[in-house]
Motif scaffolding. Structure first.
Motif, PDB file in Angstrom:
ATOM      1  N   LYS A   2      19.934  63.610  42.122  1.00 36.43           N
ATOM      2  CA  LYS A   2      19.836  62.629  41.170  1.00 36.43           C
ATOM      3  C   LYS A   2      18.534  62.760  40.137  1.00 36.43           C
ATOM      4  CE  LYS A   2      19.543  59.147  44.450  1.00 36.43           C
ATOM      5  NZ  LYS A   2      19.592  57.968  44.940  1.00 36.43           N
ATOM      6  N   THR A   3      17.796  63.464  40.398  1.00 34.85           N
ATOM      7  CA  THR A   3      16.370  63.943  39.679  1.00 34.85           C
ATOM      8  C   THR A   3      16.961  64.891  38.456  1.00 34.85           C
ATOM      9  OG1 THR A   3      15.483  65.519  40.804  1.00 34.85           O
ATOM     10  CG2 THR A   3      14.979  63.354  41.347  1.00 34.85           C
TER      11      THR A   3
ATOM     12  N   ARG B  80      18.707  66.495  35.328  1.00 38.02           N
ATOM     13  CA  ARG B  80      19.636  66.393  34.119  1.00 38.02           C
ATOM     14  C   ARG B  80      20.601  67.885  34.034  1.00 38.02           C
ATOM     15  NH1 ARG B  80      17.874  64.634  28.552  1.00 38.02           N
ATOM     16  NH2 ARG B  80      20.133  64.175  28.261  1.00 38.02           N
TER      17      ARG B  80
ATOM     18  N   ASP C  55      22.508  63.774  36.711  1.00 41.20           N
ATOM     19  CA  ASP C  55      22.282  62.414  37.015  1.00 41.20           C
ATOM     20  C   ASP C  55      23.400  61.477  36.315  1.00 41.20           C
ATOM     21  OD1 ASP C  55      21.397  63.165  34.531  1.00 41.20           O
ATOM     22  OD2 ASP C  55      19.664  61.966  34.537  1.00 41.20           O
TER      23      ASP C  55
END
Length: 634
Positions: free
Chosen positions: A9-10, A12, A15
């Protein structure tokens, strides 16, 4: 909570993926730990298994240039990923080299799953392509990404150029008239014989000039010369000839070096015909000599600068096709000469005619016709002696002239000489009588500085102006060298002994540190050969400048055996070839200023063995100077 899911989730562009997809991707990640300072991927070689997401530690990412120097270094730290663009746009091969740092841990997503995400989620796919596009806006990055080197030349044209002789080209028939023929009669003869070039003969039927349509326009119509005058008054020169057994490249080079538009062909017994430069060049449309022609036609300084920047590509093409390095030297020299002459003529046109006859001469490697791609200016001016009241005016003109020429050459790419051996330096622009005093004083002083000056100026070569002035100076030097010059020649010979070939006691190549590399200096390795041959040429009053030509002349008078000549010649030009190719690659691939340093580890075993043999040859010839040359000086 799944730590892999939380980590994703952190990162790119992961995300942007839906939450349920992230959970599924997290299950597919494989954890990998990398040892400190491990090379994980090599640029354009290593194939990637997937995309690496860095959890801890870091990736050091960069390009290696041809000398294994790191370029465009970037650190990928925790929360970044590497490999997406390589998988999508480079057939799985890593665009750059990657080294892991201490404590590096990554999650790897296999390429199949990565490509499936790219197909399913447009935003995810565009992240990697957009990132690649941004990087390609950086000129240096784009340079290392694009295929290196240059487009291959036309092989047929190249083979013709270096294997065909002039006898394979049908020469044109010579049409000639006596010098006393009127201009009108000469023009009528050209019409009736349907020729564009009419040769002019003296009273002994020897060809001494020629007339073309251009001659009639420039020398007759433009000057309003009466058509009844003899054609010898308006004919063009020089008349240059070459043997029918010469190679085509030799003929073209001779034409550019002498600025001749026509060559008379000889077979030993007389002239068999002639050939024009246009015919030669049109038969070699893909050859480097069409490039030289484009240099000749360039007029502005920016145009000349663009042409000079193309020379490394020409050099690389020639060397890559196995063309001898001495021929490549001639090509570089011819281009450099053509550029300098264009600049000189442009400055004269702006400043007005010179107030005295003069010679613009080139020195050092340029004078020896042994230029490389790391070249600076080495030149000087000799002007004829004038009456006292004109001396200052003449000197002021030539110093201003030399300064302008030098500045323009610097802008084109021929940097100022660090040692100051340039005509813009007032020390090296003088009258003929002053130059004679210079040479006389240097030969008498016989200290290391004087020896350096004579060595530099003994390599002088006529480039532009009045050839007779240069001939006068060489005649004077010939007389000076007829006197005993033991001390001077002793110091000259010592120059060839100063540098020891880089070979250790255990037959390894001796190197020194430069950054992370162990290197030796190619130029310094070649210097003893240049110095040794120059010393023998000086002692025997041989005024050729090229090292190969000096060797041939020395062998012809018994100074060297044919075996010795061949050994020195092969050693010298083998090193020259290495030097030129390395410099071309540095300019073309690495986009950096070329140098003369070479890391032996980048060579093949055969090349290393050859180098060691060359070092032995140089060492043997240094012994020859110690034993044979030096003992005759006392």
């Amino acid at each position: 909570m799944n730590p892999k899911y939380e980590f994703l989730k952190t990162v790119r562009p992961f995300d942007v993926l839906p939450d349920e997809v992230l959970h599924g991707v997290a299950e597919l990640l494989q954890e990998v730990q990398h040892p400190k300072e491990s090379i994980l991927y090599l640029q354009d070689e290593s194939k990637l298994r997937g995309v690496d997401l860095i959890v801890r530690g870091a990736y050091e990412v960069f390009f290696y240039d041809s000398e294994q120097n790191k370029r465009l270094v970037t650190n990928y730290t925790s929360g970044t990923c590497y490999g997406g663009a390589s998988l999508l746009l480079n057939r799985r091969r890593s665009f750059r080299t990657v080294i892991s740092r201490k404590g590096t841990v990554v999650y790897t997503l296999h390429r199949k799953e990565f490509l499936a995400l790219c197909q399913a989620y447009e935003a995810f796919f565009h992240y990697f392509t957009a990132e690649y596009g941004r990087r390609m806006l950086d000129e240096e990055y784009a340079h290392f990404i694009r295929p290196s080197r240059i487009q291959p030349e036309n092989n047929i044209a190249a083979d013709q150029l270096y294997s065909r002789k002039l006898e394979t080209i049908e020469p044109r028939t010579i049409v000639a008239c006596p010098g006393s023929t009127s201009i009108a009669e000469a023009a009528q003869l050209m019409i009736s014989q349907k020729v564009s070039c009419l040769f002019v003969q003296d009273e002994h039927s020897q060809i001494k000039g020629y007339v073309t349509d251009l001659t009639l326009r420039n020398n007759v119509v433009a000057r309003q010369v009466p058509y009844t005058q003899p054609v010898q008054d308006i004919m063009d020169q020089p008349i240059i000839s070459i043997g029918s057994q010469a190679y085509i490249y030799e003929a073209v080079l001779l034409m550019f070096q002498t600025r001749a538009r026509y060559l008379l062909i000889t077979d030993g017994a007389g002239y068999t015909g002639f050939i024009s430069r246009n015919k030669l060049l049109s038969s070699l449309a893909q050859s480097p000599f069409m490039f030289i022609q484009s240099v000749k036609l360039a007029r502005s300084v920016p145009e000349l600068r663009q042409r000079w920047q193309k020379v490394p590509e020409q050099v690389y093409q020639l060397l890559n096709r196995g063309v001898k390095s001495e021929i490549v030297n001639q090509v570089i020299t011819t281009v450099a000469d053509t550029i300098a002459i264009n600049v000189i003529e442009g400055v004269i046109e702006e400043m007005g005619p010179p107030p005295a006859k003069f010679v613009f001469m080139v020195l050092g490697s340029e004078g020896r016709k042994e230029q490389t791609l790391r070249t600076d200016q080495d030149n000087a001016i000799i002007y004829e002696d004038k009456a006292n009241e004109q001396r200052e005016m003449v000197r002021e003109y030539f110093l201003a002239f030399a300064t302008t020429v030098s500045e323009r050459l610097d802008h084109i790419g021929f940097s100022f000489c660090e040692g100051g051996f340039m005509a813009k330096n007032s020390k090296w622009t003088h009258s003929l009588s002053h130059w004679k005093r210079n040479y006389s004083n240097w030969l008498q002083e016989s200290d290391p500085e004087a020896v350096l000056k004579v060595a530099t100026f003994f390599d002088c070569r006529f480039l532009y102006g009045e050839q007779s002035i240069m001939d006068d100076l060489k005649g004077f030097l010939h007389e000076e060298l007829e006197r005993p010059r033991y001390k001077f020649l002793h110091h000259m010979a010592q120059n060839a002994l100063q540098y020891e070939p880089p070979l250790t006691f255990f037959n390894n190549i001796k190197t020194f540190s430069k950054g992370s590399q162990q290197v030796f200096n190619l130029k310094k390795t070649m210097t003893p050969i240049v110095d040794l041959v120059r010393a023998y040429a000086l002692r025997n009053r041989i005024f050729l400048t090229n090292t190969g030509e000096r060797l041939e002349a020395l062998a012809s008078v018994g100074i060297f055996t044919e075996k010795e000549r061949q050994e020195l010649l092969q050693a010298y030009y083998y090193l020259m070839g290495m030097r030129l190719k390395k410099q071309a690659i540095q300019i073309i691939d690495d986009r950096k200023e070329p140098d003369n340093l070479l890391d032996p580890r980048t060579l093949t075993k055969i090349e290393q063995v050859t180098l060691k043999e060359i070092f032995k040859v140089i060492s043997d010839f240094q012994t020859k100077i110690r034993v044979g040359f030096m003992e005759t000086l006392y």
